[in-house]
Motif scaffolding. Sequence first.
Motif, PDB file in Angstrom:
ATOM      1  N   GLU A 171     -25.166 -62.915   0.791  1.00  0.00           N
ATOM      2  CA  GLU A 171     -24.704 -61.656   1.328  1.00  0.00           C
ATOM      3  C   GLU A 171     -26.389 -61.103   1.770  1.00  0.00           C
ATOM      4  O   GLU A 171     -27.592 -61.482   1.150  1.00  0.00           O
ATOM      5  N   ASN A 202     -21.676 -61.361   4.999  1.00  0.00           N
ATOM      6  CA  ASN A 202     -21.466 -62.249   3.714  1.00  0.00           C
ATOM      7  C   ASN A 202     -21.239 -63.602   4.406  1.00  0.00           C
ATOM      8  O   ASN A 202     -20.248 -63.919   4.983  1.00  0.00           O
ATOM      9  N   THR A 240     -23.447 -56.507  -5.560  1.00  0.00           N
ATOM     10  CA  THR A 240     -22.637 -57.060  -4.246  1.00  0.00           C
ATOM     11  C   THR A 240     -22.062 -55.812  -3.786  1.00  0.00           C
ATOM     12  O   THR A 240     -21.774 -54.832  -4.287  1.00  0.00           O
ATOM     13  N   THR A 242     -19.691 -56.374  -1.224  1.00  0.00           N
ATOM     14  CA  THR A 242     -18.494 -56.679  -0.871  1.00  0.00           C
ATOM     15  C   THR A 242     -17.421 -55.979  -1.174  1.00  0.00           C
ATOM     16  O   THR A 242     -16.342 -55.968  -0.551  1.00  0.00           O
ATOM     17  N   GLY A 243     -17.629 -55.169  -2.265  1.00  0.00           N
ATOM     18  CA  GLY A 243     -16.531 -54.538  -2.850  1.00  0.00           C
ATOM     19  C   GLY A 243     -15.671 -55.144  -4.053  1.00  0.00           C
ATOM     20  O   GLY A 243     -15.030 -54.513  -4.867  1.00  0.00           O
ATOM     21  N   GLU A 244     -16.161 -56.347  -4.209  1.00  0.00           N
ATOM     22  CA  GLU A 244     -15.648 -57.308  -5.152  1.00  0.00           C
ATOM     23  C   GLU A 244     -16.411 -57.285  -6.412  1.00  0.00           C
ATOM     24  O   GLU A 244     -17.279 -56.439  -6.717  1.00  0.00           O
ATOM     25  N   HIS A 245     -15.697 -57.759  -7.533  1.00  0.00           N
ATOM     26  CA  HIS A 245     -16.337 -57.638  -8.918  1.00  0.00           C
ATOM     27  C   HIS A 245     -17.350 -58.565  -8.840  1.00  0.00           C
ATOM     28  O   HIS A 245     -17.635 -59.621  -7.792  1.00  0.00           O
ATOM     29  N   ALA A 248     -16.922 -62.444  -9.474  1.00  0.00           N
ATOM     30  CA  ALA A 248     -16.459 -62.996  -8.293  1.00  0.00           C
ATOM     31  C   ALA A 248     -17.132 -63.151  -7.081  1.00  0.00           C
ATOM     32  O   ALA A 248     -17.255 -64.317  -6.483  1.00  0.00           O
ATOM     33  N   ALA A 249     -18.015 -62.058  -6.721  1.00  0.00           N
ATOM     34  CA  ALA A 249     -19.089 -62.311  -5.522  1.00  0.00           C
ATOM     35  C   ALA A 249     -19.894 -63.415  -6.085  1.00  0.00           C
ATOM     36  O   ALA A 249     -20.482 -63.969  -4.867  1.00  0.00           O
ATOM     37  N   TYR A 252     -18.375 -66.906  -5.314  1.00  0.00           N
ATOM     38  CA  TYR A 252     -18.409 -67.022  -3.878  1.00  0.00           C
ATOM     39  C   TYR A 252     -19.653 -67.619  -3.444  1.00  0.00           C
ATOM     40  O   TYR A 252     -19.829 -68.295  -2.638  1.00  0.00           O
TER      41      TYR A 252
END
Length: 363
Positions: A171, A202, A240, A242-245, A248-249, A252
């Motif tokens: 990111e 990202n 993060t 990304t808006g993800e947890h 999880a980010a 990734y």
Amino acid sequence: MNPYRSLPARSFWRSAVAGADLSTLGDLWTPAFPLDPDASVLTAGSCFARHLGPALLDHGWNWHEVELPPPGLTGAERAARHYGTFSFRTGNIYTAAGLRQWLTWALDGVDAPDEVWHTDGRWFDPYRPAVEPDGHDSVEATMAARAVTLAAIRDGIAGAGCLIFTLGLTEAWWDRATGTVFPVCPGTVRGTFDPDRHVFRNATVAEVHADLSAAVALLRAVNPGLTVLLTVSPVPLTATATGEHALAATTYSKSVLRAAAGQLAQEHAHVDYFPSYELITGVPSRGVFFAPNLRTVTPEGVAYVMRHFFAALDGRPAGLPASAAAGAPTDRSAAGSATAPAGTRDGGDLLCDDAVLDYYRAG
């Protein structure tokens, strides 16, 4: 008869992982090329990489700190201004794009943008906003300091035997106007965020691989004998975009970096990958090498990684002797009670620029 019958024990999960503990886990890395302790070794990358230089020095290696501090600074002042952290005063370089950018400016004749950030009468470099915590007294002084670092990169690369680069993040925030990448989001450590100008990206495996490939090509054009050792930081994302947890980010990001680094190492004999990420985050460690914030790697964790590093280079047999593993904690409470690494406060790592993002957390 099939190919699996002739594989060594390290190839099987039960014998190599499930049947091992921290004192016997070993043989994770077979160096692709020898490293000469007397040759100049350079380090750069994310905040986890700051541990490598001092560890190399302690082991008698020729870690080259190209930018030396001016006389008269205290130890705290040297640390605050990022002397003795990496080989160059670039600050933390978290992304492959960031490494490519610095090398393009230093080695490829491309001029860096002349933009500076102005705060409270002081000027800061957008591409290393934390390196001079009190800023510079003029635009000219800011540009001159950057020129010193770019010259140091050129000189250091030309005479180095190996560059160890630690990847940290996928990111990043980019500048639409200049096409450049920032180490941290503008408006956090320094600067002002402009939603029309600053864009979040990202990176994918292909993008990280392309940036690393370009970076290695720049390095080898200047120094054809230079080898590159890649690692991935085990330090999770602080936050993060990304808006993800966050979990999880982080998965990734680290997966992408690991895949790109591994691919590059498979493609080039002069590129290798060392599994510091796996040693700290892998199942056998059971998280014991993280401080209570589950982010900061403890001193025992750093020592554990470096013991594996030197054991492999010294050609020692797989596994660590009991004496070498004596400092490894055996449970989470032991890890949590460890003395905090230098540069930490309240479980947060002050030398990681992105740690400031925790300030913005909800709740």
